[in-house]
Design an enzyme around this catalytic site. Structure first.
Site, short mmCIF file in Angstrom:
data_model
loop_
_atom_site.label_atom_id
_atom_site.label_comp_id
_atom_site.label_asym_id
_atom_site.label_seq_id
_atom_site.Cartn_x
_atom_site.Cartn_y
_atom_site.Cartn_z
N MET A 266 0.85 -1.20 0.00
CA MET A 266 0.00 0.00 0.00
C MET A 266 0.88 1.24 0.00
SD MET A 266 -2.81 1.55 0.01
CE MET A 266 -2.94 3.34 0.10
N GLU A 301 4.56 0.81 -6.13
CA GLU A 301 4.18 1.66 -4.99
C GLU A 301 4.88 3.01 -5.04
OE1 GLU A 301 1.65 0.63 -3.47
OE2 GLU A 301 1.80 -1.40 -4.27
#
Length: 724
Positions: A266, A301
């Site tokens: 994330m 990411e």
């Protein structure tokens, strides 16, 4: 008739500017207490304020000095409304809230995770807020467009580590045994990008060329597995700063390996969280394939730090912008870092191929879908948003040309920094730089499900191109009766030259003569399939056999043949006969497509006599490449030879090659460690051809294993045993 979805967006008259949040997690009882002061601007006088809150017990609320006498919750909309006795005048105010919450076990919001170290269970508190779970950690305006600055303070037991999006600026004694760690203000950002983590961690660090402090955090005892990721992140950061022509906006970038994590990673701004398997490399046990996957995940990411974090989608409808772009650009970065990995050819299988299969189904969906309730957001975090998104962006990049694409991206990011955008804003940036009709061309690629198959045939001196929507099933084709016409940029290579043209109608004639062979979709950059007439296909046999065509084009031909056969467009025999053109093939990704085509035919046959004929064909097809590579890693191996060796062993074992099965069993029974690159293949063969003895051994190995990757490897073959 479909029920109209209710819109759950917050009203626009309350604008958050800044959050001062103080949280005190209890790692023993899995609860937390918090206070926050949200600086808001009211655009009109009001008696009530609504924001998002879920599974939070709100104790007191006041705006400036005025306390709220009534708090109401709407569980469906996941909101809390504060009602005040007097009207609050428009202007700037401080909204102060105190609350309690739970460190849940759902891997969403502010949650607990645990790991075993030196025989003891240790707990950590960590966050996952995308898409709409910041509201589980603190009451907030939990929408991407409601950007604000965050000042975070964490009350933690002394000796623990606290991590957030920025660097700590102070540590102050709290009550006995605790301290308050205060972090520097974050950039102006969306709630879903906030992160805070508390626990025992070790880290290693390095500075990028631009002076950014990059750190990789692990739980105790695993920091030696962080070296590869640290090096990779520093290089990727330098690459993006140059590529986007924008400095990374923070002075720190932390990457944290979390024991329990729902997705692979994330992109929280400055504090990227990962599942351990997505970040850590164990030199003795990690396969080359996993190492490559980790590099791609890091590049993905870090791309978000600009594309998603600096410039954010206005609402979840435009999620594909974030994910499609990061899924494309990760390959660009990894190719720059590791050119010997042949990563763009692999893109054709991992992204492009996956998207073509899914989007060939009747029940696909457009890349861009209107989203209303948070419950719907999860539905679009799928391969269509990621893989089709990245594939149509690759097609667009090819159409615009590398430099105009890069300049268009840079223009978009600079113009909309710290703001929110919709898809059209990106198309406008590309149009401004390239002077090409991007929005018109892209309309059906993002707004409609599916894609075309281009039928190519010759008539006298003309090449005839026809497009119609492709379906993996002829029944779906009949049912849908879809007449969509796409704007298709087509690159055409033949024995003499390359030409670019545009197919924006159902049928087009292209003057073409004096060529030995002709290949549509050069570089497989277009998101479509090609169906050649018999004579055009026959002309491609020799350039495939003699590897005149590059691997990407050889791959495209065999992939489309198998899929067209599956869809009933051509006889399966046409695809199988053309396989002999690949007898000199040495590219791993091309072999992946051959293996996957044969495997889909195998699934159709089940345990019939035709299956044993197919097994013979598979053994004949894969034996030469296996004999060339053998069981053991060689000095002369290329990066992808490691993958190809494993693929050949697995396919031969599955097809029943006795020598391969015996050797796999021997290696498994031996006390010597099996090389990580072929370990999956060996385990698969042993499970497929093994009995209760092998099953018990693998279950015991699984239970005792502590390394994430090896555990996954063993777990994934336990279903391969044939005995119910």
């Amino acid at each position: 008739m479909q029920k109209k979805k209710t819109n759950v967006r917050l009203s626009k008259y309350v604008v958050p500017i800044k959050y001062d949040i103080k949280l005190h997690p209890d790692l023993e009882n899995f609860t937390f207490g918090g206070t926050e002061v949200i600086t808001v601007i009211l655009l009109k006088d009001t008696k009530e304020i609504t924001l998002h809150s879920k599974e939070i017990d709100i104790e007191t609320v006041r705006i400036d000095k005025e306390f709220s006498q009534k708090i109401t919750y709407n569980q469906k909309a996941e909101t809390a409304t504060f009602v005040f006795d007097k009207k609050i005048p428009k202007g700037r105010h401080a909204l102060t809230i105190s609350f309690q919450g739970i460190l849940n076990d759902k891997m969403r919001g502010f949650y607990r995770s645990s790991y075993v170290y030196e025989g003891k269970v240790h707990n950590i508190a960590t966050t996952q807020f995308e898409a709409t779970d910041a509201r589980r950690a603190f009451p907030c305006f939990d929408e991407p467009a409601q950007k604000a600055i965050f000042n975070v303070s964490l009350v933690i037991p002394k000796g623990k580590t606290a991590i957030s999006n920025t660097l700590p600026i102070s540590k102050v004694e709290h009550e006995a045994g605790f301290e308050v760690v205060k972090f520097a203000p974050s950039p102006k950002m969306s709630t879903y990008l906030l992160a805070f983590i508390v626990g025992d961690f070790e880290y290693i660090e390095k500075k990028s060329k631009g002076g950014v402090l990059v750190r990789v955090y692990t739980t105790p005892g695993k920091v030696h597995q962080a070296g590869f990721s640290l090096d990779c992140a520093v290089k990727v950061l330098d690459f993006y700063e140059k590529y986007f022509d924008i400095k990374y906006p923070l002075n720190t970038l932390d990457m944290i390996a979390i024991p329990d994590f729902a997705s692979l990673a994330m992109e929280n701004w400055g504090a990227v969280t990962y599942r351990e398997v997505g970040l850590l490399v164990d030199e003795n046990n990690t396969s080359l394939g996993s190492k490559q996957m980790i590099a791609l995940v890091i590049a993905h990411e870090l791309a978000h730090q600009w594309f998603g974090n600096l410039v954010t989608m206005e609402w979840w409808t435009h999620l594909w912008l974030n994910e499609g772009f990061a899924s494309y650009i990760e390959f660009l970065a990894v190719d720059d870092l590791y050119p010997e990995w042949d990563i763009w050819t692999q893109f054709l299988t991992y992204e492009h191929g996956v998207a073509l299969r899914l989007d060939g189904l009747l029940n696909t969906h457009p890349i861009e879908i209107p989203v209303h309730h948070p419950d719907e957001i999860g539905e679009i975090f799928d391969e269509v948003s990621y893989s089709k998104g990245s594939s149509v962006i690759r097609m667009l990049a090819d159409y615009l040309g590398e430099e105009d694409f890069r300049l268009g991206l840079s223009h978009y990011l600079k113009k909309h920094s710290y703001k929110n955008t919709e898809t059209i804003h990106l198309w406008e940036a590309f149009e401004k730089i390239s002077k090409k009709p991007v929005a018109k061309m892209m309309q059906n690629w993002t707004g409609r499900g599916g894609y075309p198959v281009i039928n190519a045939s010759l008539e006298r001196d003309n090449l005839i191109l026809k497009q119609n929507r492709f379906f993996l099933s002829s029944i779906s084709k009949k049912k849908a009766n879809d007449k969509t016409i796409w704007q298709v940029p087509i690159s055409l290579s033949n024995s003499n030259k390359t030409q670019k043209l545009f197919l924006s109608v159902e049928k087009k004639l292209v003057p073409s003569k004096d060529f030995e062979w002709l290949k549509l979709n050069q570089g497989e950059s277009g998101f479509y399939r090609t169906a050649y007439s018999k004579e055009l296909l026959a002309s491609l046999y020799s350039p495939v056999l003699n590897k005149v065509l590059p691997p990407i084009d050889r791959l495209g031909i065999v992939r489309d043949l198998f899929t067209l056969a599956e869809a009933g467009v051509i006889p399966t025999i046409d695809a199988l006969e053309f396989l002999s053109a690949y007898k000199n093939e040495d590219n791993y990704t091309v072999w992946t497509e051959i293996a996957s085509g044969l495997s889909r035919i195998e699934q159709t046959f089940g345990k019939t006599s035709a299956k044993s004929n197919l097994d013979k064909l598979t053994i004949n097809t894969f034996t030469p490449i296996f004999q060339k590579l053998g069981w053991e890693k060689k000095e002369s191996d290329s990066h992808t030879d490691a993958f190809l060796r494993s693929l050949a062993i697995a396919r031969l074992g599955r097809a029943g090659d006795k020598k391969i099965i015996d050797e796999a069993k021997r290696k498994f029974a031996s006390s010597k460690s099996i090389h990580p690159d072929i370990r999956s293949a060996v385990y698969t063969i042993v499970a497929t051809h093994g009995g209760i003895k092998e099953y018990n051994i693998l279950v015991k190995m699984y239970k005792e294993e502590t390394l994430h990757e090896e555990k996954n490897r063993i777990g994934s073959v336990l279903g391969d045993f044939q005995d119910d």
